[in-house]
Write a protein that holds these residues in place. Structure first.
Motif, PDB file in Angstrom:
ATOM      1  N   UNK A 266       0.831  -1.212   0.000  1.00 24.42           N
ATOM      2  CA  UNK A 266       0.000   0.000   0.000  1.00 24.42           C
ATOM      3  C   UNK A 266       0.863   1.259   0.000  1.00 24.42           C
ATOM      4  N   UNK A 267       1.992   1.206   0.679  1.00 24.01           N
ATOM      5  CA  UNK A 267       2.893   2.362   0.716  1.00 24.01           C
ATOM      6  C   UNK A 267       3.502   2.616  -0.657  1.00 24.01           C
ATOM      7  N   UNK A 268       3.920   1.551  -1.349  1.00 16.74           N
ATOM      8  CA  UNK A 268       4.419   1.709  -2.720  1.00 16.74           C
ATOM      9  C   UNK A 268       3.312   2.251  -3.624  1.00 16.74           C
ATOM     10  N   UNK A 269       2.101   1.762  -3.416  1.00 14.81           N
ATOM     11  CA  UNK A 269       0.949   2.225  -4.179  1.00 14.81           C
ATOM     12  C   UNK A 269       0.736   3.728  -3.975  1.00 14.81           C
ATOM     13  N   UNK A 270       0.821   4.177  -2.719  1.00 14.27           N
ATOM     14  CA  UNK A 270       0.642   5.601  -2.427  1.00 14.27           C
ATOM     15  C   UNK A 270       1.756   6.446  -3.047  1.00 14.27           C
ATOM     16  N   UNK A 271       2.968   5.877  -3.090  1.00 16.19           N
ATOM     17  CA  UNK A 271       4.097   6.598  -3.693  1.00 16.19           C
ATOM     18  C   UNK A 271       3.872   6.797  -5.196  1.00 16.19           C
ATOM     19  N   UNK A 272       3.353   5.771  -5.868  1.00 18.96           N
ATOM     20  CA  UNK A 272       3.066   5.893  -7.305  1.00 18.96           C
ATOM     21  C   UNK A 272       1.974   6.935  -7.532  1.00 18.96           C
ATOM     22  N   UNK A 273       0.942   6.905  -6.682  1.00 18.82           N
ATOM     23  CA  UNK A 273      -0.133   7.883  -6.800  1.00 18.82           C
ATOM     24  C   UNK A 273       0.401   9.295  -6.600  1.00 18.82           C
ATOM     25  N   UNK A 274       1.310   9.465  -5.653  1.00 15.98           N
ATOM     26  CA  UNK A 274       1.895  10.783  -5.390  1.00 15.98           C
ATOM     27  C   UNK A 274       2.623  11.302  -6.630  1.00 15.98           C
ATOM     28  N   UNK A 275       3.295  10.397  -7.346  1.00 11.83           N
ATOM     29  CA  UNK A 275       3.994  10.776  -8.577  1.00 11.83           C
ATOM     30  C   UNK A 275       2.989  11.173  -9.659  1.00 11.83           C
ATOM     31  N   UNK A 276       1.903  10.403  -9.770  1.00 13.72           N
ATOM     32  CA  UNK A 276       0.934  10.618 -10.837  1.00 13.72           C
ATOM     33  C   UNK A 276       0.064  11.854 -10.629  1.00 13.72           C
ATOM     34  N   UNK A 277      -0.224  12.189  -9.365  1.00 14.00           N
ATOM     35  CA  UNK A 277      -1.178  13.273  -9.110  1.00 14.00           C
ATOM     36  C   UNK A 277      -0.701  14.638  -9.596  1.00 14.00           C
ATOM     37  N   UNK A 278       0.574  14.747  -9.911  1.00 12.83           N
ATOM     38  CA  UNK A 278       1.069  16.024 -10.443  1.00 12.83           C
ATOM     39  C   UNK A 278       0.576  16.269 -11.866  1.00 12.83           C
ATOM     40  N   UNK A 279       0.085  15.202 -12.536  1.00 12.26           N
ATOM     41  CA  UNK A 279      -0.339  15.363 -13.933  1.00 12.26           C
ATOM     42  C   UNK A 279      -1.668  14.674 -14.264  1.00 12.26           C
ATOM     43  N   UNK A 280      -2.122  13.749 -13.409  1.00 12.19           N
ATOM     44  CA  UNK A 280      -3.348  12.999 -13.664  1.00 12.19           C
ATOM     45  C   UNK A 280      -4.309  13.195 -12.491  1.00 12.19           C
ATOM     46  N   UNK A 281      -5.590  13.488 -12.764  1.00  7.32           N
ATOM     47  CA  UNK A 281      -6.571  13.639 -11.672  1.00  7.32           C
ATOM     48  C   UNK A 281      -6.658  12.373 -10.823  1.00  7.32           C
ATOM     49  N   UNK A 282      -6.841  12.543  -9.507  1.00 10.54           N
ATOM     50  CA  UNK A 282      -6.845  11.403  -8.596  1.00 10.54           C
ATOM     51  C   UNK A 282      -7.992  10.442  -8.896  1.00 10.54           C
ATOM     52  N   UNK A 283      -9.150  10.972  -9.363  1.00 10.29           N
ATOM     53  CA  UNK A 283     -10.265  10.105  -9.717  1.00 10.29           C
ATOM     54  C   UNK A 283      -9.900   9.153 -10.844  1.00 10.29           C
TER      55      UNK A 283
END
Length: 285
Positions: free
Chosen positions: A19-36
């Motif tokens: 889950x922590x690795x998952x959150x890290x990937x999301x943190x990278x993506x949220x700078x350019x892709x909407x969280x939804x």
């Protein structure tokens, strides 16, 4: 310590690491892709993987599954958490959310009638103190995001307790399917208004998010089948240690002294459970 309990602890620890690795990937993506959109791709990847594995039989089992109620709570918990995380500092939302193991242990004692030994209470308390020291939140006032973070903790703990009641009678793959069908339905509506076409790198990361999250959810649900909630609750704190480690490796965040002390206490909480359960087994033998 019984083999099933040992396996439950191992699976839960692996789940929160993933889950922590998952959150890290999301943190990278949220700078350019909407969280939804990120959450939509995550659930779509998991759902397609489950469908490829279970096929028609899985569809029939999912429709008649009794785990709908805890999955609704789980969905609400995730939505509350991500809403709070977008408005609070990481230290604040982390500290508030980590009330979940305390609430989960209490609910397991009241609802599931689990025997919560002094060692299990001690482990939960030591772990929570470790989180407080590591995150060192200051100036936190009552606000809507704070309420959402606390709500996420209570909903998550409630879902874990209800899943413990149902998971013994339901396959993990069905639990995985039901949870992501709910997420697909909700995020699919939001994606219609926030869609942004990803490039190949972003698409690869979106799919990776689903694969990592799928493994994490599978390990979490399967771990719930193997061990009591009050045993597994303190191991939820281990994700904070992984979070600080990834922060250092990916973003060069240097842990402060309070982080090191807090991490040591969190690890101690896990050791308390492992040692106490082993001693209980020897005493029973």
């Amino acid at each position: 310590m019984k083999n099933s309990v040992s396996l439950g602890i191992l699976l839960t620890t692996v789940a929160y690491m993933a889950f922590t690795f998952h959150d890290a990937i999301i943190k990278i993506l949220t700078s350019s892709i909407p969280v939804w959109q990120i959450l939509f791709f995550r659930s779509l990847t998991i759902f397609l993987g489950c469908l490829a594995y279970g096929r028609g039989k899985l569809v029939r089992q999912t429709i008649t599954s009794p785990i709908v109620k805890p999955m609704i709570l789980l969905l609400c918990a995730w939505l509350s958490y991500y809403s709070a995380a977008s408005r609070l500092q990481l230290a604040e939302v982390t500290t508030l959310y980590y009330a979940a193991p305390v609430v989960g242990t209490l609910l397991a004692w009241v609802i599931l009638k689990e025997e919560v030994t002094p060692a299990r209470w001690l482990a939960v308390g030591v772990g929570f103190v470790g989180v407080l020291i590591a995150c060192n939140p200051v100036g936190l006032t009552i606000s809507w995001p704070v309420y959402l973070a606390l709500q996420a903790a209570v909903l998550w703990a409630s879902a874990m307790v209800l899943l413990r009641k149902t998971s013994l009678h339901e396959k993990t793959i069905v639990q995985l399917t039901v949870s992501n069908v709910f997420f697909l339905a909700l995020t699919g509506l939001a994606v219609l208004y926030t869609w942004q076409t990803p490039d190949m790198t972003q698409l690869a990361l979106l799919i990776a998010t689903g694969i990592v999250a799928g493994c994490a959810q599978f390990a979490l649900f399967e771990g719930m089948r193997q061990a009591p909630v009050s045993v597994l609750a303190p191991f939820e704190y281990s994700s904070l240690v992984w979070a600080f480690l990834l922060g250092y490796l990916i973003w060069a965040d240097i842990p402060t002294h309070n982080v090191v002390v807090g991490a040591a206490l969190i690890l101690s909480a896990g050791l308390i459970i492992i040692v106490s359960e082993r001693l209980r087994r020897r005493a029973g033998a």
